[in-house]
Design a protein around this motif. Sequence first.
Motif: not given
Length: 265
Positions: A204-212, A215-217, A219-230
């Motif tokens: 919940n904290e991560n989603i809230a930080v991304a929304l409020y 917002p770069e969280m 974006g594609l560069p950040y999502l790519a980093r999350v995919i790498y961590r998965v």
Amino acid sequence: MEPRRYSALIRTFNSRATLPATIQSLSAQNWRPLRYVFVDSGSTDGTLDIVPAGSVVHRYVGEEFSYSGSLNQGIDYLDTDYVLIVSSHTVLTNPDAVAYAITLLAENDGIGAAYFCAEDEGCLSHILIDQTNFTGFNGVWNTCAVVKTALLKKRRFRPEVFSAEDQEWSAWLFKVERKSVARISGGGMGYRNPRKHPMRKRLNENIAVALYVKPEMLGLPYLARVIYRVFRPVSAWRERVFNARLLVSLVRCQFSQPKLKSRYF
């Protein structure tokens, strides 16, 4: 130095098991709270029977619980220059911790708030966080933070921010007020929450930080980093599960506003 006046603002909900330790640790501070302000969200375990005599007790008003709303309702009762916002399951073991934080704020106009790390008691020290090194997660931490009351009354926590309301407020403090936040080590801040929902809370904290806040969280560069961590082989399985859930949530945010609400973790 003459102790400076401050209030302790504490949110409670069925906190009878943990609140005594919180109050005891504040009573052991060399600078004790002038008054306690409790915002209770419907406790049924006798929490309000054990608050210190003379405390202000406010029962949360609202159909649904909100972190921001509960703090904002408590702010209405503050009449001291400083306020210690502290969770009902948090302790400070260093007796000089609050005095150190308030002295920082009193002697530095450029510091708007100070918070304590979850670390063992030791030599008190601090680093400053401002807009240049703010990550979206290292701003004020409402688990245990001292704030200049005038700033909270000038700009309260946004009601729609369902989690990480402290980080969203910190972003305002950095950008609009041009003030910094002190991150204090050595206070002996202990987080003793018996409710075990760390992954849901963190998500919940991560989603809230991304929304409020960041917002770069989204974006594609950040999502790519999350995919790498998965898929990173050396990651613990819990981290991989968390990042997988975070990835799904962030992708969903691209298409619709999540219907998340504050929860008392």
